[in-house]
Design an enzyme around this catalytic site. Structure first.
Site, short mmCIF file in Angstrom:
data_model
loop_
_atom_site.label_atom_id
_atom_site.label_comp_id
_atom_site.label_asym_id
_atom_site.label_seq_id
_atom_site.Cartn_x
_atom_site.Cartn_y
_atom_site.Cartn_z
N GLU A 91 0.83 -1.21 0.00
CA GLU A 91 0.00 0.00 0.00
C GLU A 91 0.86 1.26 0.00
OE1 GLU A 91 -2.55 0.06 3.36
OE2 GLU A 91 -3.63 -1.76 2.81
N CYS A 340 -3.58 1.46 8.12
CA CYS A 340 -2.43 0.93 7.39
C CYS A 340 -2.54 -0.59 7.28
CB CYS A 340 -1.15 1.33 8.14
SG CYS A 340 0.34 0.82 7.30
#
Length: 359
Positions: A91, A340
């Site tokens: 990511e 996250c």
């Protein structure tokens, strides 16, 4: 699998080219094509001979990442899911700030730190990213800006994505040198922040590097008992070792350290714990800063919830009354998979379900 040319610093690229019979200026031309013109293939480098383009193609790829998913928030935050050449997923997040455009990069595939509140550690570390794969995240976000043709640029970088940056120290340091190079992206060192969960020996190494890059420490608890229970890293590097390294860093660099503190309801957000935190940072108060972070809930960690605003403000007030420099962090991307590692985890789950459904 060919490495990305983004893995080389400018000096390393010059040395590589000279070893292959090229003049130094040839490497400088290649560097300009990569980081100023930001081409995506060697064939676009029109002042490089076809023979040397062939050598480049045999030796390197340019950008090794493939875009899998993009989520855009109403506040302008963009979350990217990139696929690596081996099929692994990472990511990257673009955050639009009042002071510029900040990108949060990932440094590892998965994470072994084992924080009990974090989505990043839901999947254990599978490998480190090389420096080219880290740099490529910045380059693809910058390409997004370039394609919009509005003169925007990545101005700030936070190394706070999936993984522990100091557990991939060599590649992270190479990445920092590449993006900070004045002849390339020229992202100022003071606009770059590296966050660690508290690897004390690496904090000392970082202090000795002599770079102007900012340091943040994920603290999240004001005492060893609580920190060891929610952050496994504290068992290896308890607060005494951690703060000894932080004091060394401050003495060596005279730079401020930011402490990140996720607010977990009725876990680490009491008035007593606020006072403990104030006492813990007392000796380094002039060169420290506390960032209180609203928690983004993760379904797999449903034992935790976000601290109510009144508890956050009460905690904040105790810190301020004790003279602690602190702020409640502005939230970004709350309407997308903000935590996250969350988007990556969800996508991997969907991929597994698709495979199962076809059997």
């Amino acid at each position: 699998m060919k490495p990305s040319i983004y893995s080389l610093t400018r000096d390393e690229l010059i040395a590589w080219a000279v070893e292959r019979g090229q003049k130094q200026f040839r490497a400088t031309q290649i560097w300009d094509w990569l980081y100023k013109k930001r081409v995506q293939s060697f064939e676009e480098m029109t002042n490089i001979s076809k023979d040397f383009v062939s050598i480049l193609n045999d030796s390197f790829c340019v950008n090794p990442l493939k875009q899998r998913v993009v989520q855009e928030s109403a506040d302008g935050t963009v979350k990217y899911l990139f696929e690596l050449p081996d099929g692994m997923l990472i990511e990257t997040v673009l955050m639009r700030q009042h002071y510029g455009h900040s990108v949060c990069v990932t440094t590892q595939v998965g994470c072994n730190i084992g924080c009990t509140f974090c989505a990043s550690g839901l999947i254990k570390k599978q490998r480190d990213l090389n420096s080219g794969e880290i740099t490529a995240q910045i380059m693809l976000v910058q390409k997004y800006f370039d394609d919009r043709k509005q003169g925007e640029r990545v101005s700030h970088v936070v190394v706070m994505g999936i993984g522990e940056p100091f557990d991939n120290y060599k590649n992270v340091m190479c990445f920092l040198r590449v993006i900070n190079d004045d002849n390339g992206l020229a992202i100022g060192a003071r606009h770059i922040t590296v966050s660690t969960s508290g690897l004390a020996h690496k904090i000392r190494d970082f202090a000795n590097e002599g770079v102007q890059v900012n340091l943040a420490v994920s603290l999240h608890a004001p005492n060893n008992d609580l920190r060891s229970s929610i952050m496994r890293v504290n068992r290896s590097f308890p607060l005494e070792k951690l703060f000894s390294a932080i004091e060394y860093y401050i003495e060596k660099t005279n730079r401020r350290v930011t402490f990140e503190y996720i607010m977990l309801n009725e876990v680490n957000d009491s008035i007593k714990q606020a006072q403990e935190l104030a006492d813990l940072t007392k000796t380094i108060r002039k060169l420290s800063y506390v960032n209180l972070i609203p928690y983004n809930p993760v379904s797999e960690h449903d034992q935790y919830s976000r601290s109510p605003k009144e508890r956050v403000l009460a905690f904040y007030d105790v810190l301020k009354k004790n003279g602690v420099n602190c702020v409640v962090r502005q939230e970004h991307g709350t309407d997308i998979d903000a935590a996250c590692g969350q988007l990556r985890s969800k996508t991997m789950k969907k991929d597994r379900e698709k495979v199962t459904a076809t059997k």
